[in-house]
Write an enzyme that holds these catalytic residues in place. Sequence first.
Site, mmCIF file in Angstrom:
data_model
loop_
_atom_site.group_PDB
_atom_site.id
_atom_site.type_symbol
_atom_site.label_atom_id
_atom_site.label_comp_id
_atom_site.label_asym_id
_atom_site.label_seq_id
_atom_site.Cartn_x
_atom_site.Cartn_y
_atom_site.Cartn_z
ATOM 1 N N GLU A 144 0.836 -1.212 0.000
ATOM 2 C CA GLU A 144 0.000 0.000 0.000
ATOM 3 C C GLU A 144 0.868 1.258 0.000
ATOM 4 O O GLU A 144 0.479 2.283 -0.562
ATOM 5 C CB GLU A 144 -0.977 0.006 1.188
ATOM 6 C CG GLU A 144 -1.970 -1.172 1.231
ATOM 7 C CD GLU A 144 -2.758 -1.386 -0.066
ATOM 8 O OE1 GLU A 144 -2.967 -0.410 -0.816
ATOM 9 O OE2 GLU A 144 -3.149 -2.540 -0.344
ATOM 10 N N GLU A 156 -0.749 -0.688 -9.924
ATOM 11 C CA GLU A 156 -0.307 -1.951 -9.345
ATOM 12 C C GLU A 156 1.198 -2.139 -9.567
ATOM 13 O O GLU A 156 1.871 -2.755 -8.746
ATOM 14 C CB GLU A 156 -1.125 -3.096 -9.962
ATOM 15 C CG GLU A 156 -1.212 -4.356 -9.132
ATOM 16 C CD GLU A 156 -1.773 -4.182 -7.721
ATOM 17 O OE1 GLU A 156 -2.435 -3.162 -7.426
ATOM 18 O OE2 GLU A 156 -1.525 -5.075 -6.899
HETATM 19 ZN ZN ZN Z 1 -2.552 -3.080 -5.035
#
Ligand code: ZN
Length: 503
Positions: A265, A294
Amino acid sequence: MNQHYQNLVQKLEEITHLSGVMSTLGWDQEVMMPAGAGEARAKQIAALAGVIHERMTDPALGECLNELKEKDFDALSEPERCNIREALHSYELETKVSKRLVQELAELSSRGHGIWVMARQENKFSDFAPVLKRFLELKQEWAQCVSPELKPYDANIDLFERGTTMDMITPIFERLKQELIPLIAAIRAHSYQPNTAFLQGRFALDKQEALARKISRDIGFNFEQGRMDVSVHPFCGGSHPTDVRITTRYKDSNFVESLYAVIHETGHALYEQGRPHELGDLPASESLTMGIHESQSLFWERMIAQSKPFCSHYFDTIRAAFPDNLKSATVDSFYRAINTCKPDFIRVEADEVTYPLHIILRYEIEKGLFDGSMQVDDLPHIWNELMLKYLGIQPPTDALGVLQDSHWSGGAFGYFPSYTLGAMYACQFYKTLLSEQPDTEKHISEGNFTPIKQWLNEKIHRQGRLYTPQELVRRVTGEALNPDHFIGHLKQKYSEIYGLTSV
Ligand code: ZN
């Protein structure tokens, strides 16, 4: 400044600010809100969503955008043109779909989620199948409205990874299958398994939290413009680059999970904190796509934090937090233990080698459902066959198989590929960083993450939405997305850990 453009900026910034409020409400709901406030909060969110939708579909906004696109476009700067391009794209997405279809999709998402939760609990796919069938019909219709020039599944992928199509993804995924299936089989057949016993036991939660905060701060999370809290599922949210909020969850039986969730995160958060918000609260300053986002979280989680130099830098600190548990561990055994490769049923718990096959399986199913070569009723069977073929295991129940993810219950088709595209982008970015800054591993082993963060800031975060993901990858790495980097990384790393000679 051009009057039309000034007018546009005002409208777009208002939408961004309202969305920031929405995002804070969402964060609050997950982190702080008392359970009893659920119903009132749902009404507040629905009211605000209505206001945002009105602003986004305002005909005056459409006129303003078209006017600028036709008359003034060439005279504007690149970020200005980007704002118009992006705003026009979302305006069209919002306005090309009939109210009836929007409402039906929203209604099915909220009802579908409840049905999926029950179906998974009772392990009964047949209860969920009608929702899935209806979603497929609606999503085909939706695709026809928003992007009639694209194949319906491509239009769905485009929503998460702009400009990416099956024609680009399929050959890349075929290559991954060709290389990873034998690699995983070789690892499974091998008698050596890393010792992970010292990762089991009890790990005090306050120690876990202190460690997570330290590492998050070390790698660059700015706590002056961000927060870290606890929620059921870890996520990165917030309302603005100056207000970025990450969450994790702690289990006293496992510290690696929460620590690596925080690092993941934090990677998302660094992207958000690094956005070029001096360009205004406008589309050009926003993060690019799901896949690129991502790539930033996986860059830190996998490429940096699962590496040997990172383990060697932090091992003493981690052992000092849990001295009894880790007394027999070494840097090397810790590195091996956190890099164990073991096929499992559940995608979110998968390691970096098996994870792509979980994604490819879902991609092939979505593709088959959209082109009609697969039927919803056959999915449990198809799922289990593919699991056996790709990972050598078969889930004993549908709850551990086809019913495990929430994505389809909300109609999110085309989302899954972005996870693996992100992993491949991350690896390719890391390779480029290594060639541009050959001291990177030394920096990691010294705990000096500033040059890495600065490189990501400059090359990726500060580019906002100026380029498509394909252009960005090419600009940063000098070539298109190339799965060979990812395959090479996995083969080399896991051959060494498992002592394989023939892959
Ligand atoms: Zn992620």
